[in-house]
Each structure stands twice: as structure tokens, then as C-alpha cells.
Design a protein around this motif. Structure first.
Motif, PDB file in Angstrom:
ATOM      1  N   LYS A   4       0.840  -1.194   0.000  1.00 33.09           N
ATOM      2  CA  LYS A   4       0.000   0.000   0.000  1.00 33.09           C
ATOM      3  C   LYS A   4       0.875   1.244   0.000  1.00 33.09           C
ATOM      4  O   LYS A   4       1.898   1.293   0.678  1.00 33.09           O
ATOM      5  N   THR A   5       0.417   2.227  -0.751  1.00 35.72           N
ATOM      6  CA  THR A   5       1.131   3.507  -0.787  1.00 35.72           C
ATOM      7  C   THR A   5       0.820   4.265   0.502  1.00 35.72           C
ATOM      8  O   THR A   5      -0.173   3.970   1.182  1.00 35.72           O
ATOM      9  N   PRO A   6       1.622   5.248   0.825  1.00 37.82           N
ATOM     10  CA  PRO A   6       1.315   6.068   2.009  1.00 37.82           C
ATOM     11  C   PRO A   6      -0.065   6.715   1.899  1.00 37.82           C
ATOM     12  O   PRO A   6      -0.777   6.840   2.902  1.00 37.82           O
ATOM     13  N   GLU A   7      -0.456   7.102   0.692  1.00 38.34           N
ATOM     14  CA  GLU A   7      -1.782   7.702   0.496  1.00 38.34           C
ATOM     15  C   GLU A   7      -2.893   6.695   0.786  1.00 38.34           C
ATOM     16  O   GLU A   7      -3.915   7.036   1.388  1.00 38.34           O
ATOM     17  N   GLN A   8      -2.696   5.457   0.318  1.00 38.67           N
ATOM     18  CA  GLN A   8      -3.692   4.408   0.574  1.00 38.67           C
ATOM     19  C   GLN A   8      -3.796   4.107   2.069  1.00 38.67           C
ATOM     20  O   GLN A   8      -4.887   3.934   2.599  1.00 38.67           O
ATOM     21  N   LYS A   9      -2.648   4.065   2.738  1.00 36.65           N
ATOM     22  CA  LYS A   9      -2.647   3.835   4.180  1.00 36.65           C
ATOM     23  C   LYS A   9      -3.344   4.964   4.922  1.00 36.65           C
ATOM     24  O   LYS A   9      -4.108   4.732   5.858  1.00 36.65           O
ATOM     25  N   ALA A  10      -3.116   6.186   4.499  1.00 34.76           N
ATOM     26  CA  ALA A  10      -3.751   7.343   5.140  1.00 34.76           C
ATOM     27  C   ALA A  10      -5.254   7.326   4.916  1.00 34.76           C
ATOM     28  O   ALA A  10      -6.035   7.583   5.844  1.00 34.76           O
ATOM     29  N   ALA A  11      -5.686   6.979   3.697  1.00 34.31           N
ATOM     30  CA  ALA A  11      -7.120   6.905   3.399  1.00 34.31           C
ATOM     31  C   ALA A  11      -7.779   5.804   4.222  1.00 34.31           C
ATOM     32  O   ALA A  11      -8.897   5.972   4.728  1.00 34.31           O
ATOM     33  N   GLU A  12      -7.081   4.688   4.371  1.00 33.02           N
ATOM     34  CA  GLU A  12      -7.602   3.586   5.180  1.00 33.02           C
ATOM     35  C   GLU A  12      -7.753   4.004   6.642  1.00 33.02           C
ATOM     36  O   GLU A  12      -8.746   3.696   7.290  1.00 33.02           O
ATOM     37  N   GLN A  13      -6.773   4.722   7.159  1.00 31.31           N
ATOM     38  CA  GLN A  13      -6.832   5.204   8.539  1.00 31.31           C
ATOM     39  C   GLN A  13      -7.996   6.168   8.729  1.00 31.31           C
ATOM     40  O   GLN A  13      -8.692   6.126   9.747  1.00 31.31           O
ATOM     41  N   LEU A  14      -8.242   7.014   7.753  1.00 36.00           N
ATOM     42  CA  LEU A  14      -9.378   7.936   7.822  1.00 36.00           C
ATOM     43  C   LEU A  14     -10.702   7.170   7.855  1.00 36.00           C
ATOM     44  O   LEU A  14     -11.613   7.520   8.609  1.00 36.00           O
ATOM     45  N   ARG A  15     -10.816   6.120   7.031  1.00 35.24           N
ATOM     46  CA  ARG A  15     -12.044   5.314   7.023  1.00 35.24           C
ATOM     47  C   ARG A  15     -12.213   4.572   8.354  1.00 35.24           C
ATOM     48  O   ARG A  15     -13.321   4.464   8.879  1.00 35.24           O
ATOM     49  N   TYR A  16     -11.133   4.075   8.894  1.00 35.73           N
ATOM     50  CA  TYR A  16     -11.173   3.394  10.190  1.00 35.73           C
ATOM     51  C   TYR A  16     -11.665   4.364  11.272  1.00 35.73           C
ATOM     52  O   TYR A  16     -12.551   4.037  12.059  1.00 35.73           O
ATOM     53  N   THR A  17     -11.115   5.557  11.284  1.00 33.41           N
ATOM     54  CA  THR A  17     -11.514   6.571  12.259  1.00 33.41           C
ATOM     55  C   THR A  17     -12.984   6.945  12.080  1.00 33.41           C
ATOM     56  O   THR A  17     -13.722   7.094  13.056  1.00 33.41           O
ATOM     57  N   ALA A  18     -13.413   7.084  10.834  1.00 34.45           N
ATOM     58  CA  ALA A  18     -14.819   7.420  10.559  1.00 34.45           C
ATOM     59  C   ALA A  18     -15.744   6.291  10.998  1.00 34.45           C
ATOM     60  O   ALA A  18     -16.835   6.541  11.517  1.00 34.45           O
TER      61      ALA A  18
END
Length: 118
Positions: A4-18
Motif C-alpha cells: 500500500k502507498t502512504p496515500e492508501q494507508k492514510a485513506a484507510e486510517q481515515l475510514r477506520y476513524t470514521a
């Protein structure tokens, strides 16, 4: 599988938080189809999830998400009953978790491992 790219990891973290912070079924609904199983499981754990949205999460193909549905305090009895497996050879962790929760709710089970009179 590609990393996963850093962007994909960041997007995943945002979805997890949401998923953790969702306050109602409407906010949880987008997570029904999230590509990440862990994010879907997190949404199913959300204490603000109601019985209806949990029933929809119970359709997930991954057992980990279905187990989190069972463990949620708001899960409906009809969802728990639906997650039971009549075929003994196909029973697994989901069946056993659902049975344990139903037994806590006072549902009696017969020798066949299914509810008696439910």
C-alpha cells in the motif's frame, strides 16, 4: 500483492476513524462495502450501530465481521438466529458465537445444536 502507498494507508486510517466515530446507521452504511475487512469489522463494533444496520453487516462474507456483529450489544435476536448453521459440517466460529449469545438471552437449544421452539 502490492504494498500500500502512504496515500492508501492514510485513506484507510481515515475510514477506520470514521467507522469508529459514526453516530448512526446512515453514517455506518458506506462501510458495508468498504474494501477493507478490518474497517467493516470496526463499523460492526460501533456501539451506535442499530439492529437494522447490524443485520446488514451480518451478510458480510468474512466471518470476522459477522462475529463483531454478534458481539455488538445492539444486535437483534433475528440476526443471531439467522447466523446459525443447520448443517453440522458447516458450523464454525460464527455459529458458536451466535449460539452463546442466544443462550445468554435465554434461548434453549436442542441436541441438534439448533434452537428448540425459537
Amino acid at each position: 500483492m502490492a504494498k500500500k502507498t502512504p496515500e492508501q494507508k492514510a485513506a484507510e486510517q481515515l475510514r477506520y476513524t470514521a467507522a469508529c466515530g459514526a453516530a448512526n446507521a446512515a453514517e455506518l452504511e458506506p462501510f458495508l462495502t468498504d474494501p477493507n475487512q478490518a474497517v467493516r469489522a470496526t463499523a460492526a463494533m460501533n456501539p451506535d450501530a442499530d439492529a437494522e444496520i447490524l443485520d446488514r453487516f451480518a451478510n458480510d462474507r468474512f466471518w470476522g465481521v459477522r462475529v463483531e456483529v454478534i458481539r455488538n450489544a445492539n444486535v437483534g435476536k433475528h440476526t443471531l438466529l439467522r447466523l446459525l448453521e443447520a448443517d453440522v459440517g458447516k458450523r464454525g466460529v460464527v455459529h458458536h458465537e451466535a449460539r452463546a449469545k442466544l443462550e445468554q438471552l435465554g434461548v434453549a437449544f436442542g441436541e441438534d445444536g439448533m434452537p428448540s421452539g425459537a
